[in-house]
Design a protein around this motif. Sequence first.
Motif, PDB file in Angstrom:
ATOM      1  N   HIS A  32     -26.524   2.707  20.408  1.00  0.00           N
ATOM      2  CA  HIS A  32     -27.896   2.217  20.348  1.00  0.00           C
ATOM      3  C   HIS A  32     -28.639   3.131  21.046  1.00  0.00           C
ATOM      4  CE1 HIS A  32     -25.885  -1.253  18.855  1.00  0.00           C
ATOM      5  NE2 HIS A  32     -27.000  -1.851  18.234  1.00  0.00           N
ATOM      6  N   ILE A  47     -32.269   0.492  19.095  1.00  0.00           N
ATOM      7  CA  ILE A  47     -32.215   0.773  17.641  1.00  0.00           C
ATOM      8  C   ILE A  47     -30.790   0.894  17.460  1.00  0.00           C
ATOM      9  CG2 ILE A  47     -33.059   2.342  16.207  1.00  0.00           C
ATOM     10  CD1 ILE A  47     -35.657   2.670  17.597  1.00  0.00           C
ATOM     11  N   THR A  75     -30.437   4.853   5.052  1.00  0.00           N
ATOM     12  CA  THR A  75     -29.991   3.896   5.684  1.00  0.00           C
ATOM     13  C   THR A  75     -28.857   3.989   6.652  1.00  0.00           C
ATOM     14  OG1 THR A  75     -30.977   2.204   4.021  1.00  0.00           O
ATOM     15  CG2 THR A  75     -29.582   1.126   5.660  1.00  0.00           C
ATOM     16  N   SER A  81     -25.813  -4.775  11.861  1.00  0.00           N
ATOM     17  CA  SER A  81     -27.208  -4.437  11.528  1.00  0.00           C
ATOM     18  C   SER A  81     -27.288  -3.094  11.030  1.00  0.00           C
ATOM     19  CB  SER A  81     -27.916  -4.158  13.121  1.00  0.00           C
ATOM     20  OG  SER A  81     -27.455  -3.181  13.854  1.00  0.00           O
ATOM     21  N   CYS A  83     -30.544   0.186  10.296  1.00  0.00           N
ATOM     22  CA  CYS A  83     -31.806   0.840  10.408  1.00  0.00           C
ATOM     23  C   CYS A  83     -32.283   1.727   9.396  1.00  0.00           C
ATOM     24  CB  CYS A  83     -32.171   1.294  11.688  1.00  0.00           C
ATOM     25  SG  CYS A  83     -31.378   3.015  12.264  1.00  0.00           S
ATOM     26  N   THR A  84     -33.478   1.705   8.932  1.00  0.00           N
ATOM     27  CA  THR A  84     -33.793   2.561   7.899  1.00  0.00           C
ATOM     28  C   THR A  84     -34.632   3.825   8.396  1.00  0.00           C
ATOM     29  OG1 THR A  84     -33.919   0.851   6.306  1.00  0.00           O
ATOM     30  CG2 THR A  84     -35.072   2.677   5.596  1.00  0.00           C
ATOM     31  N   ILE A  95     -38.530   5.096  11.990  1.00  0.00           N
ATOM     32  CA  ILE A  95     -37.375   4.357  12.114  1.00  0.00           C
ATOM     33  C   ILE A  95     -38.104   2.857  12.220  1.00  0.00           C
ATOM     34  CG2 ILE A  95     -35.328   3.110  13.255  1.00  0.00           C
ATOM     35  CD1 ILE A  95     -34.558   6.177  14.206  1.00  0.00           C
ATOM     36  N   GLU A  96     -37.552   1.995  11.127  1.00  0.00           N
ATOM     37  CA  GLU A  96     -38.318   0.739  11.025  1.00  0.00           C
ATOM     38  C   GLU A  96     -37.727  -0.209  12.216  1.00  0.00           C
ATOM     39  OE1 GLU A  96     -37.865  -1.657   7.385  1.00  0.00           O
ATOM     40  OE2 GLU A  96     -38.238   0.467   6.159  1.00  0.00           O
ATOM     41  N   ASP A  97     -38.402  -1.085  12.542  1.00  0.00           N
ATOM     42  CA  ASP A  97     -37.885  -1.943  13.758  1.00  0.00           C
ATOM     43  C   ASP A  97     -38.673  -3.263  13.650  1.00  0.00           C
ATOM     44  OD1 ASP A  97     -36.482  -2.731  15.881  1.00  0.00           O
ATOM     45  OD2 ASP A  97     -37.536  -1.513  17.134  1.00  0.00           O
ATOM     46  N   TRP A 105     -42.848   1.066  13.201  1.00  0.00           N
ATOM     47  CA  TRP A 105     -42.185   2.233  12.799  1.00  0.00           C
ATOM     48  C   TRP A 105     -42.270   3.027  14.066  1.00  0.00           C
ATOM     49  CZ3 TRP A 105     -42.906   4.470   7.192  1.00  0.00           C
ATOM     50  CH2 TRP A 105     -42.467   3.746   6.410  1.00  0.00           C
TER      51      TRP A 105
END
Length: 150
Positions: A32, A47, A75, A81, A83-84, A95-97, A105
Motif C-alpha cells: 500500500h 492506496i 485497474t 480492494s 485502484c484505477t 489514481i482514483e481514491d 484523483w
Amino acid sequence: MTQSRETLFCLSPRYRLDDESPWLEGIDPSRHYWVAVNGDKNLTVAIPGLVVSSMSELKQNIRQFRALQPGEKMTVARIASACTIHCISSNCYAIEDQINDAQVWHLFDQETLDSLLMTAHPDWQCAPSDMELGRRLLLRSLQETTATKK
C-alpha cells in the motif's frame, strides 16, 4: 465596496520522486502506498498498490502501464480492494481514491508511478520504518464495519 470571498479549493499536485514536499510517507509490506494528500501529514491515505505472484505477471503489468495512452485506464485489482490508474497525458497519471466520501484523483508523473508499481517485484522489501504502516492499515480495517444488518 466589493468584498471578495475566497473559496478554498484544493487541487492535488502532481507527485514526483524529486518533490521537495514529502508526500510519500512509505510503502507498507502489503504494497500500500501511504500518501500525505497535498503533503499534509494529517491527511494520509493508503492506496492499494500492485501485487503480483510472478515476474512474468509483474512484467505484464508494467508493460500495460507503460503502454497506456491518454484517456485509457488500467485497474490494479487486489483481494479486498482495487485502484484505477488513468492516463491523463503522456506524463500525467491519476489514481482514483475516496477521501471523506468525495472522489479525488492523485496525480503522478510516469517515473514516480512506474517506481511505485515496481515495488510489486517479488524480492522487494519495505523499509523497516514502514512496517508500522502495515500495522496501522490492519488497525484501520479492524475498526471498520464488516457486515451490516438488514
